[in-house]
Write an enzyme that holds these catalytic residues in place. Structure first.
Site, PDB file in Angstrom:
ATOM      1  N   SER A   1       0.843  -1.191   0.000  1.00  0.00           N
ATOM      2  CA  SER A   1       0.000   0.000   0.000  1.00  0.00           C
ATOM      3  C   SER A   1       0.886   1.250   0.000  1.00  0.00           C
ATOM      4  CB  SER A   1      -0.970  -0.039   1.183  1.00  0.00           C
ATOM      5  OG  SER A   1      -1.974   0.955   1.055  1.00  0.00           O
TER       6      SER A   1
ATOM      7  N   GLU B   1      -9.315  -4.964  -4.115  1.00  0.00           N
ATOM      8  CA  GLU B   1      -8.695  -3.937  -3.269  1.00  0.00           C
ATOM      9  C   GLU B   1      -9.727  -3.035  -2.594  1.00  0.00           C
ATOM     10  OE1 GLU B   1      -5.482  -3.586  -2.688  1.00  0.00           O
ATOM     11  OE2 GLU B   1      -4.341  -4.314  -4.410  1.00  0.00           O
TER      12      GLU B   1
ATOM     13  N   HIS C   1      -7.870  -5.363  -0.034  1.00  0.00           N
ATOM     14  CA  HIS C   1      -6.623  -4.640   0.234  1.00  0.00           C
ATOM     15  C   HIS C   1      -5.978  -5.167   1.518  1.00  0.00           C
ATOM     16  CE1 HIS C   1      -3.925  -1.262  -0.312  1.00  0.00           C
ATOM     17  NE2 HIS C   1      -4.119  -0.864   0.931  1.00  0.00           N
TER      18      HIS C   1
END
Length: 536
Positions: A208, A331, A431
């Site tokens: 990320s 995600e 995610h």
């Protein structure tokens, strides 16, 4: 291993000696300061060396988290405090690593940069427990704490004095969060041999915001020779902004805290948690007004990032080191679940994102209609969230892979695996879902909610394959080995992973069984066209 049982827990760094702890088949040292406390006059300044400690320092517990509001989903030990004095590293080394150095065979090193949108996160989160990675892979693992939020990723340098020496006092440095990470990499270079690691064999990896930092550090002229391979997981690589926009964001932050621009030095007098709360207001405001953009992120235009990373990669000026890059299939479901403003997941916000892009760059007028038309069911069903996923993560990663593959070995993946519970609830491979797979850090049996409907044994098999690939890469091999280096059992679900290029676009799909797919979702990739989200 018998000699490893008597291995000393004491190591000496440039700033002093530390005593760690034994954790199964590894030794660990946690909370080691790699820089001085960035407080008072050092707030908003680049890191400097820590004050040496004359006595043996206990390194059995994590250092403080950077100031933030902790979410329950972070799964962090409540005993870990919060403090601006947060610039620490943690080290895990397999037993016998020191003897390997003495024999001239130091271990490869993996350095982890955690995610959290540039304003949350800590190396103390359960997912980042690296004991299994170090033990299974015969590597030394380092995880890095760095400054977050306004303290690390709002650029107040436009409010520095225009003349005179601003090394102390009223001056502000840019990109101090990235500077922390660079300083930590320099600490690894100078100290990791004492823990059994090879400073000339370092893999930098992150997820990320941490993955985007990996890419930014590859593009930085200040990191030459500090790492030799890289892995970027779910990296929003185009969420890096210019100095003019950064100055506007910083000015708005001053408005929120009630400080006049000419008195910006008063930021050093505020309680750090007042800065955290003001940062939360800024994040929500910016993401609401201009969907798809971040209030806090690295800034282009200084000595850390003279150019946008995508430009650097496209022109072949990034180091020609091997790279793994990829994203997760779902995600955006995490951001929807957490009601996060960071991704535009509604039809209204997605369409406003395209309007803002066209306002910034008129040559992309009409691009939104072309792109949304490539998603079946738009504007209904899951299509807006899929567009947001691709805007924030998937397409920027493809553009980066395209660029780097012209100059260096590049591998692309997509993580699709989800437990039965995550599939049934529609969360899927969301995610950060891959983190426990990479680190082998699933919660103990019976305590991990994602396995309420079963699937743990399958997830552990997927984890072993994924770890084996990441670890093979860290050892300088191609990430297509079928099993862990010390395993005699081949994994029939593993496949060879070809390098990525712009012709075949071979992509590893990580699921119950691995598969290589050529140019997955090609029609969507074509619809997006050129890098319309870059350089905003």
């Amino acid at each position: 291993m018998s000699g490893g049982r008597a291995e000393s827990l004491v190591r000496r760094t440039a700033a002093g000696a530390v005593r760690g702890a034994r954790e199964g088949d590894v030794l660990s040292w946690k909370g080691i300061p790699f820089a001085a406390a960035p407080v008072r006059d050092r707030r908003f300044r680049r890191p400097i060396a820590p004050v040496p400690w004359p006595e043996l320092r206990d390194a059995s517990g994590y250092g403080p988290m950077a100031p933030q509001r902790i979410l329950k989903s972070m799964e962090v030990d409540p005993a870990i405090g919060l403090s601006e004095d947060c610039l620490t590293v943690n080290v895990w080394a397999p037993l016998g690593a020191s003897a390997a150095v003495a024999a001239g065979r130091p271990k490869p090193v993996m350095v982890w940069i955690h995610g959290g949108g540039y304003f949350q996160g800590s190396t103390g989160q359960r997912f980042y427990d690296a004991r299994h990675l170090a033990a299974n892979g015969d590597v030394v693992v380092v995880t890095v704490n760095y400054r977050l939020g306004a303290l690390g990723f709002v650029d107040f340098s436009s409010f520095s004095p225009s003349t005179g020496d601003s090394s102390f006092g009223h001056g502000f440095d840019s990109n101090v969060g990235l500077r922390d990470q660079i300083f930590a990499l320099e600490w690894v270079r100078d100290n990791i041999r004492a823990f059994g690691g090879d400073p000339g064999d370092v893999t930098l990896f992150g997820e990320s915001a941490g993955g985007a930092c990996v890419i930014a550090l590859m593009a930085s002229p200040l990191t030459s020779g500090l790492f030799h391979r890289a892995i970027a997981q779910s990296a929003p690589v185009t969420s890096i902004y210019g100095q003019e926009r950064a100055a506007t964001v910083a000015a708005r932050f001053l408005d929120i805290v009630g400080i006049a621009p000419g008195q910006a030095q008063k930021l050093r007098d505020l309680d750090p948690f007042d800065l955290v709360d003001a940062g939360a207001e800024l994040i929500h405001e910016v993401s609401s007004q201009v969907p798809g953009t971040l209030a806090m992120a690295p800034v282009q235009g200084d000595d850390v990032l003279p150019d946008y990373p995508l430009t650097v990669f496209r022109e072949g000026r990034a180091p020609a080191i091997p790279l793994i890059i990829g994203t997760n299939h779902d995600e955006s479901s995490f951001f929807k679940l957490m009601r996060s403003p960071l991704l535009p997941i509604t039809t209204e916000s997605v369409e406003r994102m395209f309007v803002e892009i066209a306002n910034d760059r008129p040559e992309f007028e009409g691009a939104g209609e072309r792109i949304t038309g490539a998603y079946p069911g738009y504007p209904r069903r899951r299509a807006p969230a899929e567009i947001s996923r691709d805007a924030g993560f998937r397409m920027p990663s493809i553009w980066l892979a395209e660029a780097h593959s012209r100059f260096a070995p590049t591998w692309m993946y997509r993580f699709d695996h989800a437990t039965p519970l995550l599939r049934v609830t529609g969360i899927g491979a969301t995610h950060a879902a891959e983190l426990a797979y990479v680190f082998g850090s699933f919660a103990p049996w019976g305590r991990d909610l994602v396995f309420r409907l079963g699937g743990r044994a399958e997830a552990e098999r997927v984890s072993r394959r994924m770890q084996a690939r990441w670890l093979a890469f860290a050892h300088g091999r191609a990430p297509d080995v079928p099993a862990a280096p010390d395993s005699s059992e081949a994994d029939e679900a593993a496949v060879e992973w070809p390098v990525y290029d712009e012709t075949a676009r071979s992509t590893l799909i990580i699921d119950r069984d691995d598969a290589v797919v050529l140019d997955p979702d090609a029609e969507i990739r074509v619809a997006w066209g050129p890098e319309i989200l870059a350089f905003r």
